[in-house]
Design an enzyme around this catalytic site. Structure first.
Site, PDB file in Angstrom:
ATOM      1  N   GLU A  91       0.821  -1.251   0.086  1.00 19.59           N
ATOM      2  CA  GLU A  91       0.053   0.028  -0.003  1.00 19.59           C
ATOM      3  C   GLU A  91       0.942   1.406   0.125  1.00 19.59           C
ATOM      4  O   GLU A  91       1.714   1.316   0.608  1.00 19.59           O
ATOM      5  CB  GLU A  91      -0.679  -0.106   1.441  1.00 19.59           C
ATOM      6  CG  GLU A  91      -1.979  -0.471   1.262  1.00 19.59           C
ATOM      7  CD  GLU A  91      -2.834  -0.754   2.741  1.00 19.59           C
ATOM      8  OE1 GLU A  91      -3.255  -1.656   3.098  1.00 19.59           O
ATOM      9  OE2 GLU A  91      -2.683   0.567   3.258  1.00 19.59           O
ATOM     10  N   CYS A 104       2.969   8.205   2.116  1.00 16.15           N
ATOM     11  CA  CYS A 104       3.134   7.330   3.097  1.00 16.15           C
ATOM     12  C   CYS A 104       3.378   6.205   2.480  1.00 16.15           C
ATOM     13  O   CYS A 104       2.829   5.419   1.363  1.00 16.15           O
ATOM     14  CB  CYS A 104       2.057   7.030   3.955  1.00 16.15           C
ATOM     15  SG  CYS A 104       2.166   5.828   5.312  1.00 16.15           S
ATOM     16  N   CYS A 111       4.069  -7.379   8.652  1.00 19.19           N
ATOM     17  CA  CYS A 111       5.147  -6.672   9.721  1.00 19.19           C
ATOM     18  C   CYS A 111       5.328  -7.949  10.914  1.00 19.19           C
ATOM     19  O   CYS A 111       4.096  -8.253  11.545  1.00 19.19           O
ATOM     20  CB  CYS A 111       4.569  -5.507  10.557  1.00 19.19           C
ATOM     21  SG  CYS A 111       5.936  -4.825  11.636  1.00 19.19           S
ATOM     22  N   CYS A 115       1.886  -5.530  16.647  1.00 20.92           N
ATOM     23  CA  CYS A 115       1.125  -4.571  17.570  1.00 20.92           C
ATOM     24  C   CYS A 115      -0.318  -5.185  17.697  1.00 20.92           C
ATOM     25  O   CYS A 115      -0.692  -5.216  16.811  1.00 20.92           O
ATOM     26  CB  CYS A 115       1.386  -3.262  17.440  1.00 20.92           C
ATOM     27  SG  CYS A 115       3.077  -2.613  17.381  1.00 20.92           S
ATOM     28  N   CYS A 118      -2.871  -3.191  15.209  1.00 21.96           N
ATOM     29  CA  CYS A 118      -2.517  -2.816  14.085  1.00 21.96           C
ATOM     30  C   CYS A 118      -3.000  -3.685  12.870  1.00 21.96           C
ATOM     31  O   CYS A 118      -2.789  -4.991  13.079  1.00 21.96           O
ATOM     32  CB  CYS A 118      -1.116  -2.460  13.856  1.00 21.96           C
ATOM     33  SG  CYS A 118      -0.413  -2.243  12.368  1.00 21.96           S
ATOM     34  N   GLU A 164       8.024  -2.572   9.455  1.00 17.03           N
ATOM     35  CA  GLU A 164       8.682  -1.746  10.440  1.00 17.03           C
ATOM     36  C   GLU A 164       9.991  -1.216   9.781  1.00 17.03           C
ATOM     37  O   GLU A 164      11.015  -2.159   9.484  1.00 17.03           O
ATOM     38  CB  GLU A 164       9.191  -2.616  11.616  1.00 17.03           C
ATOM     39  CG  GLU A 164      10.073  -2.155  12.855  1.00 17.03           C
ATOM     40  CD  GLU A 164      10.190  -0.811  13.145  1.00 17.03           C
ATOM     41  OE1 GLU A 164       8.920  -0.200  13.602  1.00 17.03           O
ATOM     42  OE2 GLU A 164      10.992  -0.104  12.989  1.00 17.03           O
ATOM     43  N   LEU A 219       5.169   5.379  20.606  1.00 14.67           N
ATOM     44  CA  LEU A 219       5.178   5.162  22.224  1.00 14.67           C
ATOM     45  C   LEU A 219       3.902   4.515  22.674  1.00 14.67           C
ATOM     46  O   LEU A 219       4.133   3.254  23.178  1.00 14.67           O
ATOM     47  CB  LEU A 219       5.571   6.544  22.902  1.00 14.67           C
ATOM     48  CG  LEU A 219       5.921   6.342  24.371  1.00 14.67           C
ATOM     49  CD1 LEU A 219       7.061   5.484  24.587  1.00 14.67           C
ATOM     50  CD2 LEU A 219       6.300   7.921  24.880  1.00 14.67           C
ATOM     51  N   ASN A 296      -7.822   4.484  14.578  1.00 11.58           N
ATOM     52  CA  ASN A 296      -8.740   3.999  13.356  1.00 11.58           C
ATOM     53  C   ASN A 296      -8.999   2.629  13.595  1.00 11.58           C
ATOM     54  O   ASN A 296      -8.300   1.855  13.720  1.00 11.58           O
ATOM     55  CB  ASN A 296      -7.592   4.079  12.334  1.00 11.58           C
ATOM     56  CG  ASN A 296      -8.211   4.747  11.245  1.00 11.58           C
ATOM     57  OD1 ASN A 296      -9.391   4.777  10.657  1.00 11.58           O
ATOM     58  ND2 ASN A 296      -7.507   5.485  10.337  1.00 11.58           N
ATOM     59  N   CYS A 340      -3.011   1.960   8.406  1.00  7.21           N
ATOM     60  CA  CYS A 340      -2.120   1.259   7.572  1.00  7.21           C
ATOM     61  C   CYS A 340      -2.402  -0.217   7.595  1.00  7.21           C
ATOM     62  O   CYS A 340      -2.681  -0.842   8.777  1.00  7.21           O
ATOM     63  CB  CYS A 340      -0.727   1.495   8.056  1.00  7.21           C
ATOM     64  SG  CYS A 340      -0.182   0.690   9.722  1.00  7.21           S
TER      65      CYS A 340
HETATM   66  N1  SAH Z   1       6.267   0.361  12.093  1.00  4.32           N
HETATM   67  C1  SAH Z   1       6.278   1.615  12.387  1.00  4.32           C
HETATM   68  C2  SAH Z   1       5.712   2.532  11.365  1.00  4.32           C
HETATM   69  C3  SAH Z   1       4.302   1.968  10.442  1.00  4.32           C
HETATM   70  S1  SAH Z   1       2.924   2.183  11.658  1.00  4.32           S
HETATM   71  C4  SAH Z   1       5.653   2.045  13.522  1.00  4.32           C
HETATM   72  O1  SAH Z   1       5.133   1.053  14.239  1.00  4.32           O
HETATM   73  O2  SAH Z   1       5.949   3.010  14.047  1.00  4.32           O
HETATM   74  C5  SAH Z   1       2.702   3.935  11.467  1.00  4.32           C
HETATM   75  C6  SAH Z   1       1.925   4.551  12.773  1.00  4.32           C
HETATM   76  O3  SAH Z   1       0.572   3.998  12.617  1.00  4.32           O
HETATM   77  C7  SAH Z   1       2.568   4.008  13.955  1.00  4.32           C
HETATM   78  O4  SAH Z   1       2.690   5.000  15.003  1.00  4.32           O
HETATM   79  C8  SAH Z   1       1.364   2.988  14.677  1.00  4.32           C
HETATM   80  O5  SAH Z   1       1.440   2.733  15.854  1.00  4.32           O
HETATM   81  C9  SAH Z   1       0.067   3.595  13.798  1.00  4.32           C
HETATM   82  N2  SAH Z   1      -0.958   2.822  13.723  1.00  4.32           N
HETATM   83  C10 SAH Z   1      -1.050   1.206  13.297  1.00  4.32           C
HETATM   84  N3  SAH Z   1      -2.370   1.010  13.405  1.00  4.32           N
HETATM   85  C11 SAH Z   1      -3.132   2.092  13.837  1.00  4.32           C
HETATM   86  C12 SAH Z   1      -4.418   2.466  13.677  1.00  4.32           C
HETATM   87  N4  SAH Z   1      -5.475   1.351  13.580  1.00  4.32           N
HETATM   88  N5  SAH Z   1      -5.152   3.435  13.767  1.00  4.32           N
HETATM   89  C13 SAH Z   1      -4.134   4.486  14.157  1.00  4.32           C
HETATM   90  N6  SAH Z   1      -2.977   4.535  14.000  1.00  4.32           N
HETATM   91  C14 SAH Z   1      -2.298   3.089  13.863  1.00  4.32           C
HETATM   92 FE1  SF4 Z   2       4.267  -3.229  12.579  1.00  2.00          FE
HETATM   93 FE2  SF4 Z   2       4.282  -0.450  13.262  1.00  2.00          FE
HETATM   94 FE3  SF4 Z   2       1.794  -2.190  12.768  1.00  2.00          FE
HETATM   95 FE4  SF4 Z   2       3.481  -2.364  15.054  1.00  2.00          FE
HETATM   96  S1  SF4 Z   2       2.275  -0.334  14.385  1.00  2.00           S
HETATM   97  S2  SF4 Z   2       2.460  -4.128  13.561  1.00  2.00           S
HETATM   98  S3  SF4 Z   2       5.368  -2.130  14.168  1.00  2.00           S
HETATM   99  S4  SF4 Z   2       3.611  -1.717  11.225  1.00  2.00           S
END
Ligand code: SAH
Ligand code: SF4
Length: 354
Positions: A91, A104, A111, A115, A118, A164, A219, A296, A340
């Site tokens: 994407e 972006c 990944c 998390c 996500c 990541e 964080l 989101n 994302c």
């Molecule tokens: N892996 C890296 C970069 C990609 S995610 C990271 O985790 O920082 C980019 C940002 O989107 C991160 O801060 C992540 O925590 C956030 N993110 C992931 N899923 C999300 C969601 N459902 N709603 C809002 N932010 C989200």
């Molecule tokens: Fe990977 Fe970033 Fe999503 Fe965590 S928030 S699963 S590090 S893409």
């Protein structure tokens, strides 16, 4: 499989051309065709002789991504889904802001950090993207803007798509050097932000790179108990280690860092957590910015919902009162699966259902 020419930095292309019997100045010409005139075939590089065009064609591709889906949101955000040569989907999102066009990019297929909130982490990493595939996302979006004929340029990049980035460090760095290069796209380093879930050894490496790219750290919680619950990476790199690496980064670069904090309803959005966060960041508040992100919702993670607006406000005000600079991220493209990994995971489910 032939490699993408976009994966080579200017110096790497120069070396390659010389090793293959070409003159050094060819690299300047090839880069001009790729990044200024933005041709999509080697045969369109008019001042390059036939031998050299053949050599390039035999070894590289310019277009390795195929556009599978393009979704346009009412606010102008466009989400592209690209199919790579091996069939994997990635994407890329284009967002329009008053200050310019921001893209972006994705850095990995899936990944492994996983998390709990996500969509990208739902699918384990199947491979890293090479730097050419990351640059090509920018080029494809730039080609899309070129076709509109308004002279618009991709001016900003956020490395916040699937994956990541610090788990694919070398390709990430190559990508950053290519898009930042004065001889190419010239996207200012200060206009580029890399987001990491907090791989501390790589935060230190990044501090030592000679490039002014911004760093954002996800964080999402101010204490280990809570952070481990929502991000299992916190077991390997707990908050104390993360803060040590961040202090090193701040001392070395003297650049401001962004802390991302997703607000999850009744999980990490209480005033108590805001106070704890303020305490955690207090001694680095002059170089910190906290980005509060309304969650989101993701279908598969229905244990989480978005924080109530009044709780978002309270959280924000608690930080402000304690002199922590912060803002609430404006949303873009929520009507087109903007979180994302959402579009990709939906498309994969659709393909599996067929
Ligand atoms: N892996 C890296 C970069 C990609 S995610 C990271 O985790 O920082 C980019 C940002 O989107 C991160 O801060 C992540 O925590 C956030 N993110 C992931 N899923 C999300 C969601 N459902 N709603 C809002 N932010 C989200
Ligand atoms: Fe990977 Fe970033 Fe999503 Fe965590 S928030 S699963 S590090 S893409």
């Amino acid at each position: 499989m032939k490699k993408s020419i976009y994966g080579l930095t200017f110096d790497q292309l120069t070396d390659w051309l010389i090793e293959n019997g070409q003159k050094k100045y060819r690299a300047v010409q090839v880069w001009d065709w790729l990044y200024k005139k933005r041709v999509t075939q080697f045969s369109d590089m008019k001042n390059i002789n036939g031998d050299c065009v053949e050599l390039l064609e035999a070894n590289f591709v310019i277009q390795s991504l195929e556009q599978a889906v393009k979704q346009e949101s009412e606010d102008g955000t466009i989400k592209f889904l690209f199919k790579m040569q091996d069939g994997n989907l990635i994407e890329t999102v284009l967002m329009k802001f008053p200050y310019g066009h921001s893209v972006c990019v994705t850095t990995q297929v899936g990944c492994n950090i996983g998390c709990s909130f996500c969509a990208s982490g739902l699918l384990k990493k199947s491979r890293d993207l090479n730097s050419g595939e990351i640059v090509e996302q920018i080029m494809n979006v730039q080609h899309h803007l070129d076709l509109k004929g308004n002279d618009d340029r991709v001016s900003h990049i956020v490395v916040m798509g699937i994956g990541e980035p610090f788990d694919n460090y070398d390709n990430l760095m190559n990508f950053l050097r290519v898009v930042n290069d004065q001889k190419g796209l010239m996207i200012g380093a200060r206009h580029i932000t890399v987001s990491t879930s907090g791989l501390t050894p790589k935060i230190r490496d990044f501090a030592n790179e000679n490039i002014q790219v911004n760093l954002a750290v996800s964080l999402h919680a101010p204490n280990n108990e809570l952070r481990t619950r929502i991000m299992k990476i916190n077991r390997a790199y707990p908050i104390e280690k993360l803060m040590d690496a961040i202090d090193y980064y701040l001392e070395t670069t003297n650049r401001r860092i962004t802390f991302e904090y997703i607000l999850l309803n009744d999980v990490n959005d209480h005033v108590a957590e805001a106070e704890q966060l303020a305490k955690l960041l207090y001694n680095k508040r002059h170089l910190s910015y906290v980005n509060l992100i309304p969650y989101n919702p993701v279908d598969e993670h229905d244990q989480y919902t978005r924080s109530e607006p009044e709780n978002i406000k309270k959280f924000y005000e608690t930080l402000r009162k304690r002199n922590i600079v912060c803002g609430v991220r404006m949303e873009q493209g929520t009507d087109i699966d903007a979180a994302c990994g959402q579009l990709r995971s939906k498309q994969i489910k659709k393909e599996k259902a067929l």
